[in-house]
Motif scaffolding. Structure first.
Motif, PDB file in Angstrom:
ATOM      1  N   UNK A 153      42.956  41.812  20.597  1.00  0.00           N
ATOM      2  CA  UNK A 153      44.036  40.954  21.099  1.00  0.00           C
ATOM      3  C   UNK A 153      43.898  40.772  22.606  1.00  0.00           C
ATOM      4  N   UNK A 154      43.249  39.703  23.006  1.00  0.00           N
ATOM      5  CA  UNK A 154      43.008  39.407  24.417  1.00  0.00           C
ATOM      6  C   UNK A 154      43.873  38.214  24.816  1.00  0.00           C
ATOM      7  N   UNK A 155      44.707  38.388  25.823  1.00  0.00           N
ATOM      8  CA  UNK A 155      45.656  37.345  26.222  1.00  0.00           C
ATOM      9  C   UNK A 155      45.022  36.312  27.158  1.00  0.00           C
ATOM     10  N   UNK A 156      43.819  35.949  26.890  1.00  0.00           N
ATOM     11  CA  UNK A 156      43.104  34.974  27.711  1.00  0.00           C
ATOM     12  C   UNK A 156      42.355  34.044  26.786  1.00  0.00           C
ATOM     13  N   UNK A 157      42.412  32.764  27.074  1.00  0.00           N
ATOM     14  CA  UNK A 157      41.661  31.799  26.283  1.00  0.00           C
ATOM     15  C   UNK A 157      40.168  32.069  26.452  1.00  0.00           C
ATOM     16  N   UNK A 158      39.403  32.100  25.360  1.00  0.00           N
ATOM     17  CA  UNK A 158      37.957  32.373  25.463  1.00  0.00           C
ATOM     18  C   UNK A 158      37.219  31.455  26.429  1.00  0.00           C
ATOM     19  N   UNK A 159      37.712  30.236  26.580  1.00  0.00           N
ATOM     20  CA  UNK A 159      37.059  29.305  27.510  1.00  0.00           C
ATOM     21  C   UNK A 159      37.248  29.728  28.965  1.00  0.00           C
ATOM     22  N   UNK A 160      38.180  30.680  29.207  1.00  0.00           N
ATOM     23  CA  UNK A 160      38.474  31.152  30.564  1.00  0.00           C
ATOM     24  C   UNK A 160      37.854  32.521  30.860  1.00  0.00           C
ATOM     25  N   UNK A 161      37.059  33.051  29.949  1.00  0.00           N
ATOM     26  CA  UNK A 161      36.490  34.388  30.146  1.00  0.00           C
ATOM     27  C   UNK A 161      35.665  34.478  31.436  1.00  0.00           C
ATOM     28  N   UNK A 162      34.817  33.487  31.663  1.00  0.00           N
ATOM     29  CA  UNK A 162      33.968  33.502  32.858  1.00  0.00           C
ATOM     30  C   UNK A 162      34.823  33.434  34.126  1.00  0.00           C
ATOM     31  N   UNK A 163      35.834  32.589  34.088  1.00  0.00           N
ATOM     32  CA  UNK A 163      36.754  32.468  35.231  1.00  0.00           C
ATOM     33  C   UNK A 163      37.475  33.789  35.471  1.00  0.00           C
ATOM     34  N   UNK A 164      37.940  34.418  34.387  1.00  0.00           N
ATOM     35  CA  UNK A 164      38.630  35.698  34.506  1.00  0.00           C
ATOM     36  C   UNK A 164      37.710  36.750  35.115  1.00  0.00           C
ATOM     37  N   UNK A 165      36.464  36.790  34.630  1.00  0.00           N
ATOM     38  CA  UNK A 165      35.497  37.775  35.143  1.00  0.00           C
ATOM     39  C   UNK A 165      35.299  37.594  36.649  1.00  0.00           C
ATOM     40  N   UNK A 166      35.149  36.359  37.077  1.00  0.00           N
ATOM     41  CA  UNK A 166      34.958  36.080  38.504  1.00  0.00           C
ATOM     42  C   UNK A 166      36.190  36.479  39.307  1.00  0.00           C
ATOM     43  N   UNK A 167      37.357  36.199  38.758  1.00  0.00           N
ATOM     44  CA  UNK A 167      38.617  36.496  39.455  1.00  0.00           C
ATOM     45  C   UNK A 167      38.841  37.996  39.594  1.00  0.00           C
ATOM     46  N   UNK A 168      38.603  38.734  38.517  1.00  0.00           N
ATOM     47  CA  UNK A 168      38.866  40.175  38.569  1.00  0.00           C
ATOM     48  C   UNK A 168      37.848  40.898  39.458  1.00  0.00           C
ATOM     49  N   UNK A 169      36.619  40.387  39.526  1.00  0.00           N
ATOM     50  CA  UNK A 169      35.631  40.970  40.443  1.00  0.00           C
ATOM     51  C   UNK A 169      36.056  40.724  41.884  1.00  0.00           C
ATOM     52  N   UNK A 170      36.512  39.495  42.177  1.00  0.00           N
ATOM     53  CA  UNK A 170      36.973  39.179  43.529  1.00  0.00           C
ATOM     54  C   UNK A 170      38.147  40.076  43.916  1.00  0.00           C
ATOM     55  N   UNK A 171      39.063  40.284  42.963  1.00  0.00           N
ATOM     56  CA  UNK A 171      40.210  41.155  43.228  1.00  0.00           C
ATOM     57  C   UNK A 171      39.757  42.594  43.462  1.00  0.00           C
ATOM     58  N   UNK A 172      38.813  43.038  42.674  1.00  0.00           N
ATOM     59  CA  UNK A 172      38.281  44.403  42.772  1.00  0.00           C
ATOM     60  C   UNK A 172      37.664  44.647  44.149  1.00  0.00           C
ATOM     61  N   UNK A 173      36.790  43.734  44.591  1.00  0.00           N
ATOM     62  CA  UNK A 173      36.152  43.900  45.893  1.00  0.00           C
ATOM     63  C   UNK A 173      37.163  43.750  47.033  1.00  0.00           C
ATOM     64  N   UNK A 174      38.160  42.891  46.812  1.00  0.00           N
ATOM     65  CA  UNK A 174      39.194  42.741  47.827  1.00  0.00           C
ATOM     66  C   UNK A 174      39.990  44.026  48.002  1.00  0.00           C
ATOM     67  N   UNK A 175      40.325  44.664  46.891  1.00  0.00           N
ATOM     68  CA  UNK A 175      41.056  45.942  46.938  1.00  0.00           C
ATOM     69  C   UNK A 175      40.200  47.011  47.606  1.00  0.00           C
ATOM     70  N   UNK A 176      38.910  47.006  47.308  1.00  0.00           N
ATOM     71  CA  UNK A 176      38.014  47.987  47.926  1.00  0.00           C
ATOM     72  C   UNK A 176      38.015  47.843  49.438  1.00  0.00           C
ATOM     73  N   UNK A 177      37.938  46.601  49.904  1.00  0.00           N
ATOM     74  CA  UNK A 177      37.948  46.372  51.342  1.00  0.00           C
ATOM     75  C   UNK A 177      39.269  46.765  51.968  1.00  0.00           C
ATOM     76  N   UNK A 178      40.362  46.499  51.274  1.00  0.00           N
ATOM     77  CA  UNK A 178      41.702  46.791  51.778  1.00  0.00           C
ATOM     78  C   UNK A 178      41.955  48.290  51.886  1.00  0.00           C
ATOM     79  N   UNK A 179      41.387  49.056  50.941  1.00  0.00           N
ATOM     80  CA  UNK A 179      41.649  50.502  50.902  1.00  0.00           C
ATOM     81  C   UNK A 179      40.476  51.326  51.441  1.00  0.00           C
ATOM     82  N   UNK A 180      39.542  50.685  52.102  1.00  0.00           N
ATOM     83  CA  UNK A 180      38.300  51.351  52.501  1.00  0.00           C
ATOM     84  C   UNK A 180      38.514  52.557  53.402  1.00  0.00           C
ATOM     85  N   UNK A 181      39.552  52.511  54.225  1.00  0.00           N
ATOM     86  CA  UNK A 181      39.764  53.597  55.190  1.00  0.00           C
ATOM     87  C   UNK A 181      40.649  54.716  54.646  1.00  0.00           C
TER      88      UNK A 181
END
Length: 204
Positions: A153-181
């Protein structure tokens, strides 16, 4: 298959260079220091690498491959896509902070450092970093597609999987930069909470 003599020597050079780059950074590490650390003549280094930039790029390639192997091994132990993605980001973060050279690249320190004027190195690293991100996006997209095929049960349209992957990676790296110190243990705990906050929104 056993490595050739040249492959063994290159591996020694890259591993010793990795430790020096990790301790002193790219700018302060010299070919003389790498040669001394390897117990090799500097001419031997130039036989395998044109310059320090090439050595650094080889170090990054090694770190990326090692990181990917560890993360994939942990992900493969899980069954559902939610758990796979959770362990992916948590393990990715744990291992990435151990690989200081790659961590600096991910945080943008190397690419944005105005005191590093090695133009070609920056250009090559930008290309390699984009390829790295693209590969991770494809990997996450595949995990999503596999979960969808298993009727999870995935609450994302399959056509948006690639977009979701790109978005969550961007969020992940953004959080890493924000919490780096932050303190590493606090950083890891915070990363886990953020990862599962996002995943709980996307999966039942």
């Amino acid at each position: 298959m056993a490595m050739t003599k040249d492959e063994v020597v290159k591996q020694i050079i890259v591993k010793q260079a990795q430790a020096l780059f990790q301790r002193y950074g790219l700018k302060k590490t010299t070919m003389d220091e790498i040669a001394h650390s390897c117990g090799k003549a500097k001419s031997t280094l130039y036989y395998y690498f044109k310059n320090k930039d090439e050595v650094f790029e080889e170090v990054l390639v090694m770190e990326v491959q090692h990181l990917r192997n560890i993360v994939t091994a942990q992900v493969d132990k899980e069954v559902t896509v939610k758990k796979k993605l959770g362990i992916y980001f948590i393990t990715f973060h744990q291992e990435l902070v151990k690989k200081v050279n790659l961590y600096r690249l991910v945080k943008g320190e190397f690419l944005n450092d105005p005191f590093i004027s090695l133009g070609q190195t920056k250009k090559n690293s930008i290309v390699n970093f984009k390829q790295f991100i693209h590969s991770e996006k494809d990997y996450i997209t595949t995990l999503m597609e596999d979960g969808y095929k298993r009727n999870e049960n995935i609450k994302i349209d399959p056509s948006k999987f690639s977009w979701f992957a790109e978005t969550i990676i961007a969020a992940f790296f953004g959080i890493m930069g924000y919490t780096a110190d932050e303190d590493l243990n606090k950083n890891q705990e915070g990363m886990e909470k953020r990862v599962y906050f996002f995943l709980n929104l996307m999966f039942d």
